[in-house]
Design a protein around this motif. Structure first.
Motif, PDB file in Angstrom:
ATOM      1  N   ALA A  50      65.051  55.335  13.736  1.00 18.20           N
ATOM      2  CA  ALA A  50      63.719  55.007  14.239  1.00 18.20           C
ATOM      3  C   ALA A  50      63.249  53.648  13.723  1.00 18.20           C
ATOM      4  CB  ALA A  50      62.728  56.102  13.846  1.00 18.20           C
ATOM      5  N   VAL A  51      63.412  53.405  12.415  1.00 14.53           N
ATOM      6  CA  VAL A  51      62.952  52.139  11.833  1.00 14.53           C
ATOM      7  C   VAL A  51      63.798  50.980  12.349  1.00 14.53           C
ATOM      8  CG1 VAL A  51      62.621  50.848   9.700  1.00 14.53           C
ATOM      9  CG2 VAL A  51      62.041  53.278   9.794  1.00 14.53           C
ATOM     10  N   ALA A  52      65.118  51.166  12.433  1.00 15.67           N
ATOM     11  CA  ALA A  52      65.981  50.105  12.952  1.00 15.67           C
ATOM     12  C   ALA A  52      65.613  49.758  14.386  1.00 15.67           C
ATOM     13  CB  ALA A  52      67.445  50.530  12.865  1.00 15.67           C
ATOM     14  N   ALA A  53      65.284  50.759  15.188  1.00 15.89           N
ATOM     15  CA  ALA A  53      64.880  50.506  16.570  1.00 15.89           C
ATOM     16  C   ALA A  53      63.552  49.759  16.630  1.00 15.89           C
ATOM     17  CB  ALA A  53      64.797  51.818  17.344  1.00 15.89           C
ATOM     18  N   LEU A  54      62.618  50.077  15.728  1.00 19.87           N
ATOM     19  CA  LEU A  54      61.362  49.329  15.668  1.00 19.87           C
ATOM     20  C   LEU A  54      61.614  47.867  15.309  1.00 19.87           C
ATOM     21  CD1 LEU A  54      58.928  51.792  13.832  1.00 19.87           C
ATOM     22  CD2 LEU A  54      58.773  51.025  16.208  1.00 19.87           C
ATOM     23  N   CYS A  55      62.499  47.630  14.347  1.00 23.35           N
ATOM     24  CA  CYS A  55      62.810  46.255  13.936  1.00 23.35           C
ATOM     25  C   CYS A  55      63.468  45.482  15.067  1.00 23.35           C
ATOM     26  CB  CYS A  55      63.713  46.257  12.704  1.00 23.35           C
ATOM     27  SG  CYS A  55      62.885  46.764  11.177  1.00 23.35           S
ATOM     28  N   LEU A  56      64.415  46.111  15.741  1.00 26.74           N
ATOM     29  CA  LEU A  56      65.082  45.430  16.842  1.00 26.74           C
ATOM     30  C   LEU A  56      64.111  45.178  17.988  1.00 26.74           C
ATOM     31  CD1 LEU A  56      67.614  44.236  18.036  1.00 26.74           C
ATOM     32  CD2 LEU A  56      68.322  46.530  18.751  1.00 26.74           C
ATOM     33  N   ALA A  57      63.203  46.118  18.236  1.00 24.40           N
ATOM     34  CA  ALA A  57      62.187  45.922  19.269  1.00 24.40           C
ATOM     35  C   ALA A  57      61.326  44.710  18.952  1.00 24.40           C
ATOM     36  CB  ALA A  57      61.323  47.178  19.389  1.00 24.40           C
ATOM     37  N   ALA A  58      60.891  44.589  17.693  1.00 29.91           N
ATOM     38  CA  ALA A  58      60.057  43.455  17.297  1.00 29.91           C
ATOM     39  C   ALA A  58      60.815  42.138  17.408  1.00 29.91           C
ATOM     40  CB  ALA A  58      59.550  43.658  15.866  1.00 29.91           C
ATOM     41  N   ALA A  59      62.094  42.141  17.022  1.00 26.74           N
ATOM     42  CA  ALA A  59      62.895  40.920  17.110  1.00 26.74           C
ATOM     43  C   ALA A  59      63.087  40.496  18.560  1.00 26.74           C
ATOM     44  CB  ALA A  59      64.244  41.130  16.436  1.00 26.74           C
ATOM     45  N   ARG A  60      63.309  41.445  19.445  1.00 28.04           N
ATOM     46  CA  ARG A  60      63.494  41.123  20.865  1.00 28.04           C
ATOM     47  C   ARG A  60      62.192  40.641  21.502  1.00 28.04           C
ATOM     48  NH1 ARG A  60      67.637  43.858  23.670  1.00 28.04           N
ATOM     49  NH2 ARG A  60      69.558  43.798  22.433  1.00 28.04           N
ATOM     50  N   ARG A  61      61.095  41.208  21.071  1.00 31.09           N
ATOM     51  CA  ARG A  61      59.791  40.869  21.663  1.00 31.09           C
ATOM     52  C   ARG A  61      59.301  39.495  21.212  1.00 31.09           C
ATOM     53  NH1 ARG A  61      55.958  39.936  24.313  1.00 31.09           N
ATOM     54  NH2 ARG A  61      54.124  41.215  24.757  1.00 31.09           N
ATOM     55  N   GLN A  62      59.712  39.047  20.016  1.00 33.90           N
ATOM     56  CA  GLN A  62      59.264  37.776  19.459  1.00 33.90           C
ATOM     57  C   GLN A  62      60.142  36.639  19.985  1.00 33.90           C
ATOM     58  OE1 GLN A  62      56.785  36.765  17.873  1.00 33.90           O
ATOM     59  NE2 GLN A  62      57.279  35.016  16.589  1.00 33.90           N
ATOM     60  N   PRO A  63      59.538  35.577  20.541  1.00 35.18           N
ATOM     61  CA  PRO A  63      60.346  34.450  21.011  1.00 35.18           C
ATOM     62  C   PRO A  63      61.269  33.931  19.928  1.00 35.18           C
ATOM     63  CG  PRO A  63      58.075  34.198  21.736  1.00 35.18           C
ATOM     64  CD  PRO A  63      58.108  35.368  20.777  1.00 35.18           C
ATOM     65  N   ARG A  64      62.525  33.729  20.265  1.00 30.98           N
ATOM     66  CA  ARG A  64      63.573  33.225  19.385  1.00 30.98           C
ATOM     67  C   ARG A  64      63.946  34.211  18.279  1.00 30.98           C
ATOM     68  NH1 ARG A  64      61.994  28.764  16.499  1.00 30.98           N
ATOM     69  NH2 ARG A  64      64.166  28.153  16.189  1.00 30.98           N
ATOM     70  N   GLY A  65      63.241  35.350  18.185  1.00 24.85           N
ATOM     71  CA  GLY A  65      63.617  36.368  17.227  1.00 24.85           C
ATOM     72  C   GLY A  65      63.279  36.056  15.785  1.00 24.85           C
TER      73      GLY A  65
END
Length: 329
Positions: free
Chosen positions: A124-139
């Motif tokens: 769950a936490v890893a998916a939240l982190c990956l979601a935030a990285a994908r949503r943020q321009p340039r990651g």
């Protein structure tokens, strides 16, 4: 940052050449965990280590985890209304990175994640982190405010964090597999890792660039905090992006990085090593090869043309480099 997934075929061959009998492998600077994942696929009992916390959560979810996946009910519950009135993300990052709805989702999601444990929590936490990285321009999380200038039409920038989370959970579910031997994870400085317990060590330390810096905390502080909901963290409130304090190591400075490599090679003197490094970083190839040869004697250098995923504008010529793979039995 290093786009290591593009180097996996070359790394797989290097690992097979140096440790054909498999055994215990250390990914000493694990980062995204993609090389640890490769080592697990190759049959190694891999330890993923990084001095930052969120790479440990990522490795726990995708490498150490053999068979745990979230149920549909788990995902629905995490996306449901909050269990409590926490609002840290909304208060701290208002107007900085994400929309108010996205920030409210992170607060709400964590109210449910906080009740979870084990690999289910890691996924769950890893998916939240990956979601935030994908949503943020340039990651990366060094830019804030009006981010429209970075909008290149990608679908990732259109999805909400809630939508991203659901898709990223599915990504992790597809990635989870049972390895032939157990894997593990640790969080700490590489110098704290026991030196003689390995049949293979992979080294991918931060590259010291000719200019700028290699401060991963500056670039990924939001993911670091999100991985533990900023519990126990010291926020630098005077900074626009609400950074976390920089983690200084000998790899952080051009003045100390040669000594850092010398100590690193000496630490793993008795173990076959694979070092990955950029041709556009300090120290240069000749210096690195010399330092490694002093300790290990025999060194083979393999050169792989490589393009980094950051700095994708037309003038960013520094992202096209050679990746150096130094192999020392």
């Amino acid at each position: 940052m290093g786009s290591k997934h593009r180097l996996l075929p070359h790394l797989a061959q290097a690992f097979a050449d140096l440790a054909p009998g498999r055994g215990r492998a250390l990914d000493a600077f694990s980062g995204s965990g993609v090389v640890s994942y490769l080592l697990k696929h190759q049959g190694f009992a891999v330890r993923s280590n990084d001095y930052l916390g969120f790479p440990g959560v990522v490795a726990a979810a995708g490498v150490v985890n053999d068979d745990v996946r979230l149920t549909d009910e788990d995902v629905e519950r995490i996306c449901s209304p909050a269990l409590d009135d926490r609002d840290f993300c909304r208060r701290t990052f208002d107007g900085v990175f994400f929309t108010p709805d996205d920030l409210a989702f992170l607060d709400s999601a964590w109210s449910h994640v906080a009740t979870m444990s084990g690999h289910a929590r890691s996924v769950a936490v890893a998916a939240l982190c990956l979601a935030a990285a994908r949503r943020q321009p340039r990651g990366v999380f060094t830019i804030s405010g009006d981010l429209s200038r970075y909008d290149d039409g990608r679908r990732d920038l259109r999805l909400s964090l809630r939508e991203h989370f659901v898709e990223r959970v599915a990504d992790y579910h597809r990635a989870v597999f049972t390895g032939p031997v157990p894997c593990s994870v640790s969080t700490g400085e590489v110098g704290e890792v026991e030196p003689g317990a390995w049949d293979l060590v992979y080294l991918d330390p931060p590259y010291a660039p000719v200019s700028d810096d290699n401060d991963y905390t500056k670039r990924f502080h939001f993911l670091e905090g999100l991985s533990r909901y900023w519990e126990g963290d010291e926020i630098m409130w005077e900074t626009r992006t609400r950074k976390l304090p920089k983690r200084v190591t000998k790899f952080s400075s051009r003045r100390t990085i040669e000594a850092a490599f010398g100590e690193l090679f000496e630490q793993f003197r008795a173990v076959p090593l694979v070092l990955s490094y950029s041709s556009h970083a300090l120290p240069d190839r000749a210096t690195l090869e010399g330092l490694l040869r002093e300790v290990k004697g025999e060194v083979e250098v393999r050169t792989v043309p490589h393009t980094y995923s950051y700095g994708t504008h037309r003038t960013a010529v520094r992202r096209r480099v050679d990746e150096l793979l130094l192999l020392a039995p």
